[in-house]
Design an enzyme around this catalytic site. Structure first.
Site, PDB file in Angstrom:
ATOM      1  N   SER A  76      43.131  43.657  46.961  1.00 49.62           N
ATOM      2  CA  SER A  76      43.452  42.223  46.362  1.00 49.62           C
ATOM      3  C   SER A  76      43.395  41.103  47.069  1.00 49.62           C
ATOM      4  O   SER A  76      43.422  40.841  48.442  1.00 49.62           O
ATOM      5  CB  SER A  76      45.094  42.180  45.930  1.00 49.62           C
ATOM      6  OG  SER A  76      45.209  41.139  45.299  1.00 49.62           O
TER       7      SER A  76
ATOM      8  N   TYR B  36      54.333  43.093  47.893  1.00 50.02           N
ATOM      9  CA  TYR B  36      53.249  43.743  47.413  1.00 50.02           C
ATOM     10  C   TYR B  36      51.992  43.335  48.059  1.00 50.02           C
ATOM     11  O   TYR B  36      51.546  44.547  48.582  1.00 50.02           O
ATOM     12  CB  TYR B  36      53.008  43.447  46.025  1.00 50.02           C
ATOM     13  CG  TYR B  36      51.634  43.562  45.491  1.00 50.02           C
ATOM     14  CD1 TYR B  36      51.492  44.872  45.077  1.00 50.02           C
ATOM     15  CD2 TYR B  36      50.719  42.799  45.344  1.00 50.02           C
ATOM     16  CE1 TYR B  36      50.118  45.227  44.657  1.00 50.02           C
ATOM     17  CE2 TYR B  36      49.350  42.933  44.851  1.00 50.02           C
ATOM     18  CZ  TYR B  36      49.238  44.162  44.319  1.00 50.02           C
ATOM     19  OH  TYR B  36      48.023  44.516  44.050  1.00 50.02           O
TER      20      TYR B  36
ATOM     21  N   LYS C 112      49.548  46.083  50.417  1.00 48.08           N
ATOM     22  CA  LYS C 112      47.745  46.059  50.159  1.00 48.08           C
ATOM     23  C   LYS C 112      47.273  46.194  51.474  1.00 48.08           C
ATOM     24  O   LYS C 112      46.158  46.810  51.598  1.00 48.08           O
ATOM     25  CB  LYS C 112      47.348  45.381  49.100  1.00 48.08           C
ATOM     26  CG  LYS C 112      47.937  45.129  47.889  1.00 48.08           C
ATOM     27  CD  LYS C 112      47.899  46.697  47.083  1.00 48.08           C
ATOM     28  CE  LYS C 112      46.561  47.126  46.814  1.00 48.08           C
ATOM     29  NZ  LYS C 112      46.736  48.252  46.043  1.00 48.08           N
TER      30      LYS C 112
HETATM   31  P1  NAD Z   1      48.231  49.932  36.991  1.00 47.14           P
HETATM   32  O1  NAD Z   1      49.567  50.162  36.989  1.00 47.14           O
HETATM   33  O2  NAD Z   1      47.544  50.217  35.613  1.00 47.14           O
HETATM   34  O3  NAD Z   1      47.460  51.161  37.433  1.00 47.14           O
HETATM   35  C1  NAD Z   1      48.065  51.842  38.589  1.00 47.14           C
HETATM   36  C2  NAD Z   1      48.270  53.540  38.416  1.00 47.14           C
HETATM   37  O4  NAD Z   1      48.771  54.192  39.527  1.00 47.14           O
HETATM   38  C3  NAD Z   1      49.331  53.522  37.080  1.00 47.14           C
HETATM   39  O5  NAD Z   1      48.612  54.391  36.100  1.00 47.14           O
HETATM   40  C4  NAD Z   1      50.483  54.082  37.749  1.00 47.14           C
HETATM   41  O6  NAD Z   1      51.227  55.218  36.684  1.00 47.14           O
HETATM   42  C5  NAD Z   1      49.708  54.980  38.959  1.00 47.14           C
HETATM   43  N1  NAD Z   1      50.855  55.225  39.921  1.00 47.14           N
HETATM   44  C6  NAD Z   1      51.737  54.213  40.649  1.00 47.14           C
HETATM   45  N2  NAD Z   1      52.066  54.833  41.589  1.00 47.14           N
HETATM   46  C7  NAD Z   1      51.663  56.252  41.658  1.00 47.14           C
HETATM   47  C8  NAD Z   1      52.030  57.397  42.589  1.00 47.14           C
HETATM   48  N3  NAD Z   1      52.904  57.167  43.501  1.00 47.14           N
HETATM   49  N4  NAD Z   1      51.389  58.431  42.379  1.00 47.14           N
HETATM   50  C9  NAD Z   1      50.528  58.655  41.312  1.00 47.14           C
HETATM   51  N5  NAD Z   1      50.392  57.548  40.544  1.00 47.14           N
HETATM   52  C10 NAD Z   1      50.729  56.340  40.691  1.00 47.14           C
HETATM   53  O7  NAD Z   1      47.422  48.851  37.852  1.00 47.14           O
HETATM   54  P2  NAD Z   1      45.924  48.283  37.777  1.00 47.14           P
HETATM   55  O8  NAD Z   1      46.045  46.898  37.438  1.00 47.14           O
HETATM   56  O9  NAD Z   1      44.917  49.076  37.165  1.00 47.14           O
HETATM   57  O10 NAD Z   1      45.949  48.091  39.360  1.00 47.14           O
HETATM   58  C11 NAD Z   1      44.896  49.336  40.064  1.00 47.14           C
HETATM   59  C12 NAD Z   1      45.199  49.106  41.541  1.00 47.14           C
HETATM   60  O11 NAD Z   1      44.189  48.023  41.594  1.00 47.14           O
HETATM   61  C13 NAD Z   1      46.452  49.052  42.307  1.00 47.14           C
HETATM   62  O12 NAD Z   1      46.242  49.551  43.488  1.00 47.14           O
HETATM   63  C14 NAD Z   1      46.604  47.238  42.364  1.00 47.14           C
HETATM   64  O13 NAD Z   1      47.413  47.259  43.591  1.00 47.14           O
HETATM   65  C15 NAD Z   1      45.011  47.182  42.653  1.00 47.14           C
HETATM   66  N6  NAD Z   1      45.116  45.359  42.019  1.00 47.14           N
HETATM   67  C16 NAD Z   1      45.288  45.383  40.844  1.00 47.14           C
HETATM   68  C17 NAD Z   1      45.125  43.863  40.355  1.00 47.14           C
HETATM   69  C18 NAD Z   1      45.586  43.307  39.180  1.00 47.14           C
HETATM   70  O14 NAD Z   1      45.613  42.219  38.662  1.00 47.14           O
HETATM   71  N7  NAD Z   1      45.503  44.248  38.008  1.00 47.14           N
HETATM   72  C19 NAD Z   1      44.557  42.888  41.400  1.00 47.14           C
HETATM   73  C20 NAD Z   1      44.141  43.332  42.780  1.00 47.14           C
HETATM   74  C21 NAD Z   1      44.518  44.661  42.804  1.00 47.14           C
HETATM   75  C1  WQD Z   2      47.249  33.345  37.146  1.00 43.13           C
HETATM   76  C2  WQD Z   2      47.836  31.943  36.939  1.00 43.13           C
HETATM   77  C3  WQD Z   2      49.958  31.565  37.285  1.00 43.13           C
HETATM   78  C4  WQD Z   2      51.395  33.540  33.832  1.00 43.13           C
HETATM   79  C5  WQD Z   2      48.274  38.202  40.528  1.00 43.13           C
HETATM   80  C6  WQD Z   2      48.757  38.663  41.736  1.00 43.13           C
HETATM   81  C7  WQD Z   2      47.724  39.264  42.442  1.00 43.13           C
HETATM   82  C8  WQD Z   2      46.645  39.932  41.659  1.00 43.13           C
HETATM   83  C9  WQD Z   2      46.298  39.550  40.596  1.00 43.13           C
HETATM   84  C10 WQD Z   2      47.254  42.158  42.294  1.00 43.13           C
HETATM   85  C11 WQD Z   2      48.561  31.396  37.874  1.00 43.13           C
HETATM   86  C12 WQD Z   2      49.479  31.093  35.743  1.00 43.13           C
HETATM   87  C13 WQD Z   2      50.645  33.155  34.798  1.00 43.13           C
HETATM   88  C14 WQD Z   2      52.184  32.939  32.988  1.00 43.13           C
HETATM   89  C15 WQD Z   2      51.269  30.700  33.906  1.00 43.13           C
HETATM   90  N1  WQD Z   2      47.279  41.282  41.469  1.00 43.13           N
HETATM   91  N2  WQD Z   2      50.578  31.691  34.772  1.00 43.13           N
HETATM   92  N3  WQD Z   2      52.080  31.326  33.059  1.00 43.13           N
HETATM   93  O1  WQD Z   2      49.233  35.205  40.052  1.00 43.13           O
HETATM   94  O2  WQD Z   2      46.901  34.641  40.221  1.00 43.13           O
HETATM   95  O3  WQD Z   2      47.660  36.957  40.707  1.00 43.13           O
HETATM   96  O4  WQD Z   2      47.471  39.015  39.773  1.00 43.13           O
HETATM   97  O5  WQD Z   2      46.806  42.382  43.297  1.00 43.13           O
HETATM   98  O6  WQD Z   2      47.909  39.710  43.689  1.00 43.13           O
HETATM   99  O7  WQD Z   2      49.593  37.727  42.467  1.00 43.13           O
HETATM  100  O8  WQD Z   2      47.902  36.124  38.462  1.00 43.13           O
HETATM  101  O9  WQD Z   2      47.759  36.121  35.927  1.00 43.13           O
HETATM  102  O10 WQD Z   2      49.960  35.975  37.391  1.00 43.13           O
HETATM  103  O11 WQD Z   2      48.441  34.109  37.104  1.00 43.13           O
HETATM  104  O12 WQD Z   2      51.049  29.782  33.846  1.00 43.13           O
HETATM  105  O13 WQD Z   2      52.733  33.250  32.040  1.00 43.13           O
HETATM  106  O14 WQD Z   2      48.493  31.639  35.619  1.00 43.13           O
HETATM  107  O15 WQD Z   2      50.801  30.314  37.544  1.00 43.13           O
HETATM  108  O16 WQD Z   2      47.918  29.973  38.157  1.00 43.13           O
HETATM  109  P1  WQD Z   2      48.127  35.471  39.885  1.00 43.13           P
HETATM  110  P2  WQD Z   2      48.543  35.665  37.008  1.00 43.13           P
END
Ligand code: NAD
Ligand code: WQD
Length: 360
Positions: A128, A158, A162
């Site tokens: 991330s 978190y 990562k």
């Molecule tokens: P998500 O929660 O939709 O998907 C994660 C999946 O992993 C879920 O289906 C959950 O049931 C499963 N899971 C969690 N712990 C588990 C375990 N111990 N064993 C088996 N399954 C397990 O999340 P997502 O948004 O699809 O994110 C996927 C990956 O991408 C994550 O690693 C997250 O950290 C990373 N990521 C997400 C974002 C984002 O904003 N969505 C941004 C950057 C990185």
């Molecule tokens: C985006 C912008 C908020 C909600 C997060 C995780 C990051 C990554 C992606 C996993 C920000 C604003 C949000 C609301 C708002 N995930 N906001 N009102 O914080 O950039 O990133 O998701 O790895 O690790 O931190 O994403 O969508 O929460 O926020 O004003 O109800 O929207 O302040 O500026 P963020 P977000």
């Protein structure tokens, strides 16, 4: 006869995982999915099967269950793993750090041990942009847009999990150079599958901007709380690099295909940013989604959210040039696809109204 090789997708029932499963299969990869379903629904797999018109082997397994994982590796000729499974809520991680370390780091170690036992040394890992932390901390250097050389400093538990997993993969590669670790640092994934069949389905109150806005649009929430308009940006609200989840999913396919071009026995540890290179403010996103919905969605400016930073915008040049991958879709495309997903599934996967199982 050649044996079919599979890609194991952990967390493949989740938001990004389910979209990636579809893109992999559409690119000709054979896929096996494991997921504990702790934050997802099996319906996502059924719908992915419908989109690709073929069954997808799925096992409800927690990463910590090494016996069950071992069996999957025994039963399928796995050539590589895409590792999504993790907890991902930044705020919750500050309340429950041990659960986050245990699930994310402990789960990844268990997975890597099983891979090691089976001689599977290719992993594409979901990292991330949060690992970069607040890049405005650098007073003498402008790291925006952020490239992979930007120093890291994750703030939340978190983000630290990562980053810890990135380091574990790097250490594994140092210990045995034939490991292939592709670390993909996502910026802000948004949108949904254009079919309207797959999308993000947060449990409880959404933490993220677009899922929250979508629930405002369908009347599940009154109004958006904008977390601060006193930032040093064009309209006072923070800037993020929002990337369509289908573009992101295709980035994983590109990373796997890149790893397959390496010579036999040749390893690699490499980090790639997956973003668009274009930043949008909160109010710009609000306007774009309101335009798609066809009315201005109500919002209210409240105080800043702890831990938020001014700007996280990617420099995706490395992924563009090395992986031959580039985000093609716009924020408007993502808003349109999110709205379709939301209108057709206002309560996400929670309501079992999906009729198209391949098998009944
Ligand atoms: P998500 O929660 O939709 O998907 C994660 C999946 O992993 C879920 O289906 C959950 O049931 C499963 N899971 C969690 N712990 C588990 C375990 N111990 N064993 C088996 N399954 C397990 O999340 P997502 O948004 O699809 O994110 C996927 C990956 O991408 C994550 O690693 C997250 O950290 C990373 N990521 C997400 C974002 C984002 O904003 N969505 C941004 C950057 C990185
Ligand atoms: C985006 C912008 C908020 C909600 C997060 C995780 C990051 C990554 C992606 C996993 C920000 C604003 C949000 C609301 C708002 N995930 N906001 N009102 O914080 O950039 O990133 O998701 O790895 O690790 O931190 O994403 O969508 O929460 O926020 O004003 O109800 O929207 O302040 O500026 P963020 P977000």
């Amino acid at each position: 006869m050649a044996i079919d090789k599979y890609i194991l997708v952990t967390g493949g029932a989740g938001y990004i995982g389910s979209h990636t499963v579809v893109e992999l299969i559409q690119r000709g990869f054979k896929v096996v999915v494991i997921d504990s379903l702790v934050n997802s629904s099996y319906d996502a797999i059924v719908r992915a099967e419908y989109i690709v018109r073929s069954p997808i082997p799925f096992f409800k397994i927690d990463l910590h269950d090494k016996a069950a994982l071992n069996k999957v590796f025994d039963d399928y000729a796995i050539e590589g793993v895409i590792h999504f499974a993790a907890f991902k809520a930044v705020g919750e991680s500050a309340q429950k750090p041990l659960e986050y370390y245990e699930n994310n780091v402990g789960g990844a170690v268990a997975l890597l041990e099983v891979m090691s036992t089976h001689g599977v040394k290719t992993i594409v890992y979901s990292s991330s942009a949060t690992v970069y932390g607040d890049v405005s901390r650098f007073k003498d250097h402008n790291y925006l847009p952020i490239n992979e050389k930007c120093p890291t400093d994750p703030v939340s538990p978190y983000g630290k999990t990562k980053y810890a997993i990135e380091n574990i993969i790097a250490d594994l590669h140092s210990s045995d150079n034939s490991w292939r670790g592709a670390v993909l640092r996502y910026f802000n994934p948004i949108g949904a599958h254009p079919s309207g069949l797959l999308g993000e389905d947060p449990l409880g109150v959404p933490n993220n901007l677009l899922p929250y806005l979508a629930q405002v649009a369908v009347g599940r929430r009154d109004k958006l709380n904008v977390f601060g308009n006193d930032y040093d940006s064009r309209d006072g609200t923070p800037i993020r690099d929002y990337i369509h989840v289908v573009d992101l999913a295709q980035g994983h396919v590109a990373a796997l295909e890149y790893l397959k071009t390496l010579e036999q026995g040749q390893g690699l540890y490499r980090v790639w940013n997956l973003g668009t290179g274009k930043g949008s403010t909160v109010l710009e996103i609000h306007a774009a989604f309101s335009a798609v919905v066809g009315r201005e969605l109500p919002y209210n400016v409240v105080g800043r959210r702890a831990g938020d930073v001014l700007n996280l915008t990617a420099d995706p040049t490395r992924a563009n040039t090395e992986l031959g991958w580039k985000a093609k879709l716009t924020v408007e495309d993502a808003c349109r696809d999110l709205w379709k997903w939301t209108m057709e599934n206002p309560y996400g996967f929670q309501v079992k109204n999906f009729k198209w199982s391949l098998f009944n």
